[in-house]
Design an enzyme around this catalytic site. Structure first.
Site, mmCIF file in Angstrom:
data_model
loop_
_atom_site.group_PDB
_atom_site.id
_atom_site.type_symbol
_atom_site.label_atom_id
_atom_site.label_comp_id
_atom_site.label_asym_id
_atom_site.label_seq_id
_atom_site.Cartn_x
_atom_site.Cartn_y
_atom_site.Cartn_z
ATOM 1 N N LYS A 168 -0.796 -6.073 73.305
ATOM 2 C CA LYS A 168 -0.966 -6.359 74.524
ATOM 3 C C LYS A 168 -0.758 -4.976 75.293
ATOM 4 O O LYS A 168 -1.300 -4.920 76.093
ATOM 5 C CB LYS A 168 -0.078 -7.120 75.044
ATOM 6 C CG LYS A 168 -0.398 -8.801 74.652
ATOM 7 C CD LYS A 168 0.585 -9.750 75.539
ATOM 8 C CE LYS A 168 1.632 -10.279 74.850
ATOM 9 N NZ LYS A 168 3.118 -9.591 74.751
ATOM 10 N N LYS A 223 7.167 2.344 69.699
ATOM 11 C CA LYS A 223 7.150 2.124 71.133
ATOM 12 C C LYS A 223 7.783 3.087 71.865
ATOM 13 O O LYS A 223 7.244 3.408 72.947
ATOM 14 C CB LYS A 223 7.757 0.592 71.438
ATOM 15 C CG LYS A 223 6.964 -0.493 71.187
ATOM 16 C CD LYS A 223 7.060 -1.652 71.962
ATOM 17 C CE LYS A 223 5.961 -2.785 71.658
ATOM 18 N NZ LYS A 223 6.189 -3.788 72.370
ATOM 19 N N LYS A 280 -2.467 -2.343 65.028
ATOM 20 C CA LYS A 280 -2.576 -3.877 65.149
ATOM 21 C C LYS A 280 -2.810 -4.137 66.639
ATOM 22 O O LYS A 280 -2.676 -3.231 67.586
ATOM 23 C CB LYS A 280 -1.165 -4.471 64.957
ATOM 24 C CG LYS A 280 -0.365 -4.336 66.121
ATOM 25 C CD LYS A 280 0.906 -5.297 65.901
ATOM 26 C CE LYS A 280 1.627 -5.521 67.239
ATOM 27 N NZ LYS A 280 1.124 -6.393 68.233
HETATM 28 P P1 ATP Z 1 3.288 -5.749 72.968
HETATM 29 O O1 ATP Z 1 2.321 -4.678 72.600
HETATM 30 O O2 ATP Z 1 3.784 -5.969 74.490
HETATM 31 O O3 ATP Z 1 4.428 -5.823 71.990
HETATM 32 P P2 ATP Z 1 2.207 -7.797 71.375
HETATM 33 O O4 ATP Z 1 0.502 -8.120 71.089
HETATM 34 O O5 ATP Z 1 2.630 -7.192 70.278
HETATM 35 O O6 ATP Z 1 2.350 -7.088 72.636
HETATM 36 P P3 ATP Z 1 4.269 -9.791 71.324
HETATM 37 O O7 ATP Z 1 4.526 -10.601 72.472
HETATM 38 O O8 ATP Z 1 5.218 -8.619 71.027
HETATM 39 O O9 ATP Z 1 2.705 -9.355 71.487
HETATM 40 O O10 ATP Z 1 4.212 -10.614 70.051
HETATM 41 C C1 ATP Z 1 3.746 -12.147 70.181
HETATM 42 C C2 ATP Z 1 3.589 -12.765 68.888
HETATM 43 O O11 ATP Z 1 2.385 -12.200 68.557
HETATM 44 C C3 ATP Z 1 4.620 -12.394 67.812
HETATM 45 O O12 ATP Z 1 4.730 -13.527 67.015
HETATM 46 C C4 ATP Z 1 3.757 -11.394 66.949
HETATM 47 O O13 ATP Z 1 3.908 -11.315 65.714
HETATM 48 C C5 ATP Z 1 2.229 -11.733 67.285
HETATM 49 N N1 ATP Z 1 1.257 -10.684 67.337
HETATM 50 C C6 ATP Z 1 1.097 -9.644 68.045
HETATM 51 N N2 ATP Z 1 0.258 -9.014 67.689
HETATM 52 C C7 ATP Z 1 -0.399 -9.376 66.620
HETATM 53 C C8 ATP Z 1 -1.653 -9.088 66.006
HETATM 54 N N3 ATP Z 1 -2.268 -8.003 66.040
HETATM 55 N N4 ATP Z 1 -1.922 -9.782 64.861
HETATM 56 C C9 ATP Z 1 -1.172 -11.176 64.608
HETATM 57 N N5 ATP Z 1 -0.214 -11.538 65.215
HETATM 58 C C10 ATP Z 1 0.323 -10.590 66.308
HETATM 59 MG MG MG Z 2 4.686 -6.784 70.013
#
Ligand code: ATP
Ligand code: MG
Length: 326
Positions: free
Chosen positions: A196, A112, A193
């Site tokens: 968001k 990040k 992965k």
């Molecule tokens: P950001 O890019 O803002 O970090 P993010 O998609 O990683 O967004 P988070 O809010 O950080 O979302 O994570 C929320 C939950 O979703 C956490 O439990 C994380 O482990 C899970 N998660 C995030 N991305 C994935 C993915 N690609 N596959 C499975 N679980 C995920």
């Molecule tokens: Mg995240």
């Protein structure tokens, strides 16, 4: 007394099927086995700049999505992190027992911070705040996606270190990954992965995407140079599509092989898209219903915060006592 569960999502970007399969669907499944707390982690969101109006709206949207996904507010507390001051209070106390070396090993920080022009200290401290979120409620179980495993290990290290310096204070939590869907990859890049915060227009399937958009995004998903599904030689893009299908359908490995072996990629993509649409449509309908009444969502968040505040206060008090604070 039931053991406590805590997990959270940042109110940034659009919630996607990775968040759903990795975290929220699992919460819905296990919520009644535990005393469950699901947190909208807005203090984590501001580790990178957020537009205030957008952040405010995203917090409500996320609460409505938790409800639409099936979190039962009569049983589980849905709350906003910044509404309970214990999160940041405990984070400071834990910061003081966390070696910088531990934090500099965090792969999420490396990924990040590489995308930022100026890296805020908050991004570096992020895992300590996350440890505080969990330890504040003495949570025994933390259901998350695989990308959070390293932060959970750090949380355990911080809890153990604190306990060994100051005496037993914190429950050391366990990580709970879902059976399928613990790591959904980007549809445009199966080596990253799904996130968001990723920019690509064809990267993710958002939970609120209309059916047409879902079909189009799957249609453009990266596959490999094989013409059809071959379980022995498939690349990560095809593997990811099959993982998504399986996480929604719950088919076992044998059923997956029988159904998909030899299927051309165009048909595979169509089948995955229809499987996802069939699961998201009822969620989207519930979301539309819930958001007709914004006061309802507000009341759920108030009620959630009120329910957990005494638990948070107890741990903050205990931690202060252990450390010799006033
Ligand atoms: P950001 O890019 O803002 O970090 P993010 O998609 O990683 O967004 P988070 O809010 O950080 O979302 O994570 C929320 C939950 O979703 C956490 O439990 C994380 O482990 C899970 N998660 C995030 N991305 C994935 C993915 N690609 N596959 C499975 N679980 C995920
Ligand atoms: Mg995240």
């Amino acid at each position: 007394m039931k053991a406590r569960v805590l997990s959270g999502v940042q109110p940034t970007g659009n919630l996607h099927i990775g968040n759903y399969l990795g975290a929220i669907a699992n919460w819905v499944k296990i919520q009644h086995q535990y005393e469950s707390i699901f947190c909208i982690v807005d203090l984590h969101a501001i580790t990178v700049h957020q537009k205030p109006e957008e952040l405010r709206a995203k917090i409500r949207e996320l609460a409505a999505l938790f409800l639409a996904a099936g979190i039962d507010p009569a049983h589980s507390s849905i709350m906003v992190q910044s509404q309970v001051s214990g999160h940041s209070e405990l984070a400071w106390m834990l910061t003081c027992v966390t070696p910088m070396g531990w934090l500099s090993r965090m792969t999420q920080f490396k990924a990040k911070s590489a995308a930022q022009e100026a890296v805020g200290d908050g991004l570096f401290q992020y895992p300590v705040l996350m440890a505080a979120d969990i330890l504040l409620y003495q949570a025994a179980v933390v259901p998350v996606g695989d990308d959070q495993s390293q932060h959970l290990e750090l949380t355990r290290d911080i809890a153990e270190r604190f306990n060994s310096i100051y005496g037993e204070t914190f429950v050391v939590p366990e990580t709970k990954l879902p059976g399928f869907g613990a790591r959904i990859m980007g549809l445009d890049d199966p080596f990253a992965k799904m996130s968001k915060s990723a920019a690509g227009a064809h990267h993710a399937i958002a939970l609120l995407d209309p059916a047409d958009k879902i079909r189009k995004t799957f249609n453009r998903a990266t596959t490999d140079s094989n013409p059809a599904v071959d379980f022995e030689t498939m690349g990560p893009g095809v593997q990811n599509l099959l993982n998504i299908y399986q996480a929604f359908s719950n088919d076992n490995a044998e059923a997956m092989r029988n159904h998909f072996t030899g299927m051309r990629y165009g048909d595979l993509k169509k089948q995955v898209a229809e499987m996802v649409i069939a699961h998201l449509e009822p969620l989207q309908q519930r979301y539309q219903e819930i958001t007709k009444d914004p006061a309802y969502v507000e009341s759920i968040l108030q009620q959630g915060a009120e329910r957990v505040r005494p638990l948070a206060a107890e741990t903050v008090h205990l931690t202060k006592q252990r450390m010799g604070l006033w």
